[in-house]
Design a protein around this motif. Structure first.
Motif, short mmCIF file in Angstrom:
data_model
loop_
_atom_site.label_atom_id
_atom_site.label_comp_id
_atom_site.label_asym_id
_atom_site.label_seq_id
_atom_site.Cartn_x
_atom_site.Cartn_y
_atom_site.Cartn_z
N ALA A 107 0.71 -1.15 0.04
CA ALA A 107 -0.05 0.00 -0.01
C ALA A 107 0.89 1.25 -0.03
O ALA A 107 0.54 2.42 -0.65
CB ALA A 107 -0.83 -0.04 1.06
N ILE A 108 1.89 0.97 0.92
CA ILE A 108 2.81 2.47 1.05
C ILE A 108 3.68 2.55 -0.78
O ILE A 108 3.91 3.38 -1.24
CB ILE A 108 4.05 2.25 1.77
N VAL A 110 2.61 1.75 -3.65
CA VAL A 110 1.72 2.22 -4.78
C VAL A 110 1.17 3.40 -4.54
O VAL A 110 0.33 3.96 -5.18
CB VAL A 110 0.85 1.25 -5.13
N SER A 111 1.24 4.20 -3.05
CA SER A 111 0.98 5.52 -3.01
C SER A 111 1.33 6.42 -3.89
O SER A 111 2.42 6.64 -4.30
CB SER A 111 1.04 5.63 -1.62
N PRO A 112 0.30 7.46 -4.13
CA PRO A 112 0.87 8.57 -4.90
C PRO A 112 1.99 9.25 -4.32
O PRO A 112 1.94 9.34 -3.14
CB PRO A 112 -0.76 9.30 -5.03
N ARG A 113 2.61 10.05 -5.01
CA ARG A 113 3.76 10.89 -4.65
C ARG A 113 3.34 11.92 -3.89
O ARG A 113 4.33 12.40 -3.04
CB ARG A 113 4.78 11.27 -6.04
N ASN A 114 2.25 12.53 -3.91
CA ASN A 114 1.79 13.65 -3.24
C ASN A 114 1.22 13.21 -1.83
O ASN A 114 0.58 14.09 -0.95
CB ASN A 114 0.69 14.66 -3.86
N THR A 115 1.47 11.97 -1.33
CA THR A 115 0.69 11.75 -0.11
C THR A 115 1.86 11.57 1.00
O THR A 115 3.05 11.49 0.68
CB THR A 115 -0.05 10.41 -0.24
N LEU A 116 1.38 11.19 2.37
CA LEU A 116 2.37 11.12 3.16
C LEU A 116 2.97 9.99 3.27
O LEU A 116 4.36 9.74 3.68
CB LEU A 116 1.72 11.41 4.67
N TRP A 117 2.53 8.76 2.83
CA TRP A 117 2.90 7.47 2.71
C TRP A 117 4.22 7.33 1.53
O TRP A 117 5.19 6.69 1.79
CB TRP A 117 2.05 6.52 2.25
N LYS A 119 6.47 9.62 1.24
CA LYS A 119 7.77 9.77 2.02
C LYS A 119 8.38 8.53 2.67
O LYS A 119 9.69 8.77 3.06
CB LYS A 119 7.45 11.11 2.91
N LEU A 120 7.58 7.60 3.05
CA LEU A 120 7.99 6.46 3.64
C LEU A 120 8.89 5.45 2.72
O LEU A 120 9.33 4.29 3.15
CB LEU A 120 7.12 5.79 4.49
N LYS A 121 8.36 5.54 1.41
CA LYS A 121 8.95 4.50 0.46
C LYS A 121 10.05 4.13 0.39
O LYS A 121 10.74 2.95 0.53
CB LYS A 121 8.54 4.91 -0.95
N ALA A 122 11.28 5.05 0.68
CA ALA A 122 12.83 4.81 0.87
C ALA A 122 13.08 4.24 1.89
O ALA A 122 13.99 3.70 2.11
CB ALA A 122 13.47 5.95 0.34
N LYS A 123 12.40 4.48 3.13
CA LYS A 123 12.73 4.07 4.54
C LYS A 123 12.18 2.88 4.72
O LYS A 123 13.02 2.06 5.66
CB LYS A 123 12.28 5.14 5.37
#
Length: 309
Positions: A107-108, A110-117, A119-123
């Protein structure tokens, strides 16, 4: 006289063989990818632990249930009974936890780039390993009371409420005596993970729908039918989560029913066991059917800097 239920035995045997073959095939697939030098995806670590947990569930419940249905009873000692139930519960709970983690991670992803999630993709990937290890440790500790409520068939005669699995007794009296708080904690954990699964899967459905609408708006009706690796992975996990929630809900209903009864029927116990083993048996086939690397095992994964697609 020992009775044999060939129909039930065949069902358990078929489910066990199907599950073992599927999970070991999936593990073999990862071994192949390792030796071909293919770099693993972040979700692969979760799936490998999920597969191991599924194997524990199938072997610890499917094998003794099959042997019991085919007429082999009283074949486990008291210690073996406790170990079998403990391994089954740990495997089941790690399977729930891993499926939940897999769904949240996707879910994180595939989340759009403009969402809070976003920012967590790389971490997030660097926390997957510690999270899975934590799942094993917590569930091994949390299920430490399970052996207390289990006994061999020929022991613990003076009990008022028990469930006869054919090879072991599950003793409700002892479970109540040693842990109403423990039972409530386990129930809360299961409900919590199912709620997270539903939330993350709903989030993925909304994201995929919005993405499809955007693509159709940009390209019109001439949209390629070939989906991206992320889309295929998301579809796989959504099917996986749907299968898990459906089978888990049915299994829980049956489990509550025969727990509430003083001496539940063998049919009720066997049906609950078949439902409990359903997800571990079908999940590897769901994952492999949506993994583009599986039908192309001869692909050239020669560079460690790239993922197989």
């Amino acid at each position: 006289m020992v009775t044999k239920d060939w129909t039930t035995g065949t069902i358990f045997l078929s489910q066990t063989i199907t599950g073992v073959l599927g999970n070991f095939s999936l593990l073999s697939h990862y071994v192949y990818l390792y030796f071909t030098g293919c770099k693993f995806r972040p979700t692969d670590l979760i799936i490998k632990h999920l597969t191991v947990a599924n194997c524990l569930v199938i072997l610890s419940r499917g094998v003794p249930q099959t042997m019991t249905a085919l007429g082999m009873k009283h074949f486990l000692s008291d210690t073996a009974c406790k170990l079998v139930f403990y391994v089954h519960r740990v495997g089941r709970d790690v399977s729930i936890s891993s499926t939940c983690l897999l769904s949240i991670f996707q879910a994180i992803t595939v989340s759009p780039r403009n969402t809070l999630w976003a920012k967590l993709k790389a971490k997030v990937p660097k926390y997957i390993g510690p999270s899975v290890i934590l799942f094993w440790m917590v569930n091994m500790i949390l299920n430490i009371l399970v052996p207390i409520g289990v006994s061999a068939n020929w022991s613990e005669k003076n009990i008022t409420k028990k469930t006869d699995y054919g090879y072991c007794y599950s003793i409700a009296d002892k479970i109540i005596e040693y842990g109403i708080l423990y039972a409530a904690l386990v129930l809360f954990r299961d409900v919590f993970f199912v709620a997270l699964l539903l939330w993350s899967s709903s989030s993925m459905v909304v994201t995929l729908y919005r993405h499809k609408q955007q693509v159709q708006y940009i390209h019109g009706t001439n949209v390629s039918s070939r989906s991206s690796p992320e889309s295929r992975a998301t579809q796989s996990i959504l099917i996986l989560v749907s299968s898990f929630v459906s089978l888990f809900t049915l299994s829980s209903i049956f489990h509550i029913c025969f727990t509430a009864l003083r001496n539940p029927s063998l049919w009720l116990v066997n049906t609950s066991a078949v439902l409990a083993g359903g997800f571990p048996a079908v999940s590897p086939y769901i994952l492999m059917s949506h993994d583009s690397r599986v039908p192309r095992l001869c692909c050239a994964c020669t560079r460690n800097t790239e993922f197989c697609t």
